[in-house]
Write an enzyme that holds these catalytic residues in place. Sequence first.
Site, PDB file in Angstrom:
ATOM      1  N   VAL A 101       5.933   2.337  -2.804  1.00 51.01           N
ATOM      2  CA  VAL A 101       6.529   3.450  -2.045  1.00 51.01           C
ATOM      3  C   VAL A 101       7.464   2.891  -0.971  1.00 51.01           C
ATOM      4  O   VAL A 101       8.594   3.371  -0.797  1.00 51.01           O
ATOM      5  CB  VAL A 101       5.433   4.350  -1.427  1.00 51.01           C
ATOM      6  N   VAL A 104      10.781   1.677  -2.566  1.00 49.62           N
ATOM      7  CA  VAL A 104      11.700   2.748  -2.995  1.00 49.62           C
ATOM      8  C   VAL A 104      12.206   3.542  -1.789  1.00 49.62           C
ATOM      9  O   VAL A 104      13.369   3.942  -1.746  1.00 49.62           O
ATOM     10  CB  VAL A 104      11.025   3.665  -4.038  1.00 49.62           C
ATOM     11  N   GLU A 105      11.347   3.745  -0.810  1.00 46.98           N
ATOM     12  CA  GLU A 105      11.751   4.514   0.372  1.00 46.98           C
ATOM     13  C   GLU A 105      12.823   3.800   1.192  1.00 46.98           C
ATOM     14  O   GLU A 105      13.810   4.415   1.594  1.00 46.98           O
ATOM     15  CB  GLU A 105      10.538   4.790   1.275  1.00 46.98           C
ATOM     16  N   SER A 106      12.618   2.498   1.451  1.00 50.19           N
ATOM     17  CA  SER A 106      13.494   1.818   2.423  1.00 50.19           C
ATOM     18  C   SER A 106      13.832   0.388   2.060  1.00 50.19           C
ATOM     19  O   SER A 106      14.542  -0.274   2.823  1.00 50.19           O
ATOM     20  CB  SER A 106      12.800   1.804   3.783  1.00 50.19           C
ATOM     21  N   TYR A 190      12.707   9.334  -8.183  1.00 53.00           N
ATOM     22  CA  TYR A 190      11.854   8.668  -7.184  1.00 53.00           C
ATOM     23  C   TYR A 190      10.503   8.295  -7.796  1.00 53.00           C
ATOM     24  O   TYR A 190      10.051   7.152  -7.678  1.00 53.00           O
ATOM     25  CB  TYR A 190      11.668   9.624  -5.997  1.00 53.00           C
TER      26      TYR A 190
END
Length: 199
Positions: A101, A104-106, A190
């Site tokens: 997570v 993929v987020e940052s 996502y």
Amino acid sequence: MMDLSGINQIQARIAEIEGQFSLPTQTMPGMEFAERLQQEIGKHSVSAAHKAHAVQRAEATSAAQHAAASTTANYANPELARTIHAAAAKYAVDPKLVSAVAEVESGGDQSAVSPAGAVGVMQLMPDTAAGLGANPYNMESNIDGGTKYLREMLDTFDGDVKKAVAAYNAGPNAVKAYGGVPPYAETQDYVNRVLDIYR
């Protein structure tokens, strides 16, 4: 490469005739064509080979840099890895899922801020962070809050990782409304990206 033997034979025959009849050697139109053409071909093939080699070298360097960046970017950061593992242990979430997570987020970047205002490694919205008791601007607190939220989503969807990840992105109400991953291109992409890394 072009076969110039025919031109060379014609030039040799002209020279032979000139010799037989004692004609003064003349510069016939096109006599130097073969030689000049050969020189130009030589120049261009060296130049093309040089350009092709330069392009291959640049592509190889770019690919190597991209691979190095994606595999070592922030997970070479021991503090980030320790923080993720600590939060994962605290909330009984697989650290690989938290890492996926975060990636993929940052990309694991605490300084990341989305156009919508999501902040840090786990991209927490300030309101969500406040509800989780987290300071999104502090890496440790950001990861703790994001992992806590991921735990809540796993509990909400009976441990279904796919639904929990979709809810992390689109919110639990959207997942409930559609009975699974909502038909939003962004959320579907996502979920696929997170699960690809997680697996």
